[in-house]
Design an enzyme around this catalytic site. Structure first.
Site, PDB file in Angstrom:
ATOM      1  N   ARG A 151       0.834  -1.206   0.000  1.00  0.00           N
ATOM      2  CA  ARG A 151       0.000   0.000   0.000  1.00  0.00           C
ATOM      3  C   ARG A 151       0.865   1.251   0.000  1.00  0.00           C
ATOM      4  O   ARG A 151       0.639   2.165  -0.786  1.00  0.00           O
ATOM      5  CB  ARG A 151      -0.929   0.010   1.226  1.00  0.00           C
ATOM      6  N   ARG A 183      -0.266  -6.944   5.850  1.00  0.00           N
ATOM      7  CA  ARG A 183      -0.623  -5.817   6.711  1.00  0.00           C
ATOM      8  C   ARG A 183      -2.125  -5.702   6.937  1.00  0.00           C
ATOM      9  O   ARG A 183      -2.564  -5.164   7.956  1.00  0.00           O
ATOM     10  CB  ARG A 183      -0.079  -4.499   6.149  1.00  0.00           C
ATOM     11  N   ASP A 261      -1.562   4.082  14.880  1.00  0.00           N
ATOM     12  CA  ASP A 261      -3.008   3.899  14.751  1.00  0.00           C
ATOM     13  C   ASP A 261      -3.383   2.548  14.167  1.00  0.00           C
ATOM     14  O   ASP A 261      -4.422   1.982  14.523  1.00  0.00           O
ATOM     15  CB  ASP A 261      -3.633   5.041  13.945  1.00  0.00           C
ATOM     16  N   ARG A 262      -2.560   2.006  13.289  1.00  0.00           N
ATOM     17  CA  ARG A 262      -2.864   0.700  12.703  1.00  0.00           C
ATOM     18  C   ARG A 262      -2.217  -0.457  13.481  1.00  0.00           C
ATOM     19  O   ARG A 262      -2.277  -1.604  13.035  1.00  0.00           O
ATOM     20  CB  ARG A 262      -2.422   0.646  11.240  1.00  0.00           C
ATOM     21  N   HIS A 402      -5.116   3.581  -3.016  1.00  0.00           N
ATOM     22  CA  HIS A 402      -4.213   2.512  -2.587  1.00  0.00           C
ATOM     23  C   HIS A 402      -4.508   1.173  -3.253  1.00  0.00           C
ATOM     24  O   HIS A 402      -3.700   0.253  -3.140  1.00  0.00           O
ATOM     25  CB  HIS A 402      -4.272   2.358  -1.065  1.00  0.00           C
ATOM     26  N   HIS A 458       1.764   6.927  -1.770  1.00  0.00           N
ATOM     27  CA  HIS A 458       1.631   8.382  -1.779  1.00  0.00           C
ATOM     28  C   HIS A 458       2.679   9.012  -2.681  1.00  0.00           C
ATOM     29  O   HIS A 458       3.602   8.335  -3.147  1.00  0.00           O
ATOM     30  CB  HIS A 458       1.777   8.926  -0.354  1.00  0.00           C
TER      31      HIS A 458
END
Length: 519
Positions: A151, A183, A261-262, A402, A458
């Site tokens: 990703r 992931r 956060d993940r 993504h 990104h």
């Protein structure tokens, strides 16, 4: 008070070329016509402009953090790299005694995290730094539990990064890969606890499909047509057929992602004393640490505290008693609340949070996501006279970006354009100014120029900033960054900026005229 609407379009970067540029290929009549309604400019959203090393792409966390803080916050990845190169990591007051206890007990060190150099959630070089610390601390048994990415870096690159990780272990004389997990299992944040349970079983208990070599897990995934992020958890076995790295009493589990956060679901499953989301069975007595603060309750010891990002726009609104509404779907809800607020979880009397559930579907098949529901909630909030600021995130361009599916991303962008029109027109009808900004690039560059393959990560492209409102004529600076957004919003609201907002206002000149942005 001059009430307004701030919309963050996630994954909206600017690029002139058309090939692979969903914002040029999609039908976006509202965005295309916006320059007739008000001015726009481009803002830097990557590298040093947002506290990252030069050339490193931005991400949603640092984007919202910088927008909210109104200043550049040094990102944790930079601080960790510096600590490793200076030797500070070797003498770390938390890590060093923990490793000494592991050495005396004959235990093992487990390094767990995302295996790529995408620099959004993790950096593979941090595995190298920690392997070197383990070697210098005479830790003989080190096990690696990498998560395949696909990703933040191109899909299909997991094999390259896994080989790089194994080469790092060979050079340090420490470390064997004990499990391989996609992931999407290890880093779920949507509450899909069945995925977290599968990752937990492989990493902690050594339970799950077994492979003799780490690469076999990737081969099985490719043969099944799976992207890197969806590689099912696999357990690597030794010559005796038994799991290499099943965790045991006295081991140290160190989670190496610098963004938390993940990671919270998995770390909660490993560390929370009263965990009840699934039956995890008898737990070995482990020491558990994280590379940075993951903001868990109860907290888990972290090697590096998060940099102070307080006294930004959220604190200013609270101190001035300005009622503000935050609206986003699940995929980005933490970004308009926790990250925008300077990584502050506390509730605020002046803040109203509206959480729109994300749809649990393949976003390639439903690129609209929950955008329409977000727009409807925004229109409802704009009708409240006491709402000084409404803050919204549109997730579609980034989340669908993504997937690498250009057709789906174009449909996602078209959804965002239609939602922008509805929200902005409602704001203007209510007499509010509207600012629209991207947080980092993504959907504008869906093809890797070097390989011709889909780009799922990104970009370092600048992001647009657009501004319009009834009776407001403005000119904007051409050389801004995301750190300039909060000072600009403060100016538009008619509030004195926080002294710690080091960004500059983007407005060069403001004159009240009879101009109507809906004309």
């Amino acid at each position: 008070m001059n009430p307004g609407l701030l919309i963050i379009v996630d994954g909206w970067g600017h690029r002139d070329g058309t090939e692979g540029n969903a914002f040029r290929l999609a039908a976006t009549p509202f965005i295309d016509d916006f320059p007739k309604r008000g001015p726009w400019t481009l803002l830097q959203a990557s590298g040093e402009a947002v506290g990252l090393p030069g050339g490193v792409v931005g991400n949603s966390e640092i984007g919202h953090l910088t927008i909210g803080a109104g200043r550049v916050i040094e990102y944790e990845s930079t601080r960790i790299q510096r600590a490793g190169e200076s030797g500070e990591l070797r003498s770390h007051p938390l890590l060093r005694p923990s490793l000494e206890r592991v050495r005396r007990r004959g235990g093992a060190l487990h390094l767990i995290g995302l295996c790529s150099d995408g620099m959004v959630h993790a950096d593979i070089s941090h595995f190298r730094l920690l392997l070197e610390v383990a070697r210098d601390s005479s830790i003989e048994r080190v096990f690696l539990h990498p998560f395949t990415d696909g990703r933040d870096v191109p899909d299909g690159s997991a094999g390259k990064y896994l080989a790089e990780l194994e080469a790092m272990a060979a050079r340090s004389g420490r470390g064997r890969v004990a499990s391989v997990v996609g992931r999407s299992y290890a880093m779920d944040r949507s509450g899909a606890w069945d995925r977290t349970q599968s990752a937990f079983a492989a990493i902690v208990r050594g339970e799950g499909p077994r492979v003799g070599r780490p690469s076999e897990a990737l081969e099985a995934g490719r043969n099944a047509g799976l992207r890197d992020e969806l590689i099912p958890p696999a357990v690597v076995t030794g010559d005796d057929g038994r799991p290499l790295g099943r965790m045991s009493p006295g081991d140290l589990a160190l989670f190496v992602n610098f963004r938390g956060d993940r990671m919270r679901q998995l770390v909660e499953a490993v560390a929370h004393p009263d965990f009840s989301r699934f039956d995890r069975g008898p737990l070995p007595g482990l020491e558990v640490q994280t590379l940075t603060e993951y903001f868990l309750d109860p907290p888990v010891p972290a090697l590096f505290a998060q940099a102070d990002s307080s006294d930004g726009l959220a604190d200013l609104l609270e101190s001035r008693g300005v009622h503000n509404v935050r609206i986003a779907e699940s995929e980005k809800f933490q970004h308009v609340t926790f990250f925008f607020n300077g990584r502050d979880n506390r509730s605020r009397l002046t803040e109203e949070d509206v959480h729109v559930p994300s749809r649990k579907v393949d976003y390639r098949l439903a690129p609209e996501m929950s955008g329409v529901a977000v727009a409807e909630q925004t229109i409802r909030a704009l009708g409240a006279a006491d709402a000084g600021l409404v803050l919204v995130n549109l997730a579609n361009p980034d989340v669908v970006g993504h997937t690498g599916d250009l057709d789906a991303v174009c449909r996602a962008v078209e959804t965002a354009d239609a939602c922008l029109r509805r929200m902005c027109e409602a704001a203007w009808q209510a007499g509010r100014w509207t600012a629209i900004v991207g947080d980092h690039g993504n959907a504008e560059e869906m093809v890797d120029a070097a390989t011709g393959k889909p780009n799922v990560g990104h970009t370092a492209n600048p992001v647009p900033f657009l501004l319009a409102g009834p009776g407001l004529d403005v000119r904007l600076r051409p050389d801004g960054s995301l750190a300039d957004v909060a000072p600009t919003v403060s100016d538009l609201l008619g509030l004195d900026r926080s002294p710690r907002m080091e960004g500059e206002g983007l407005i060069r000149r403001s004159v009240l005229v009879s101009r109507d942005p809906q004309a």
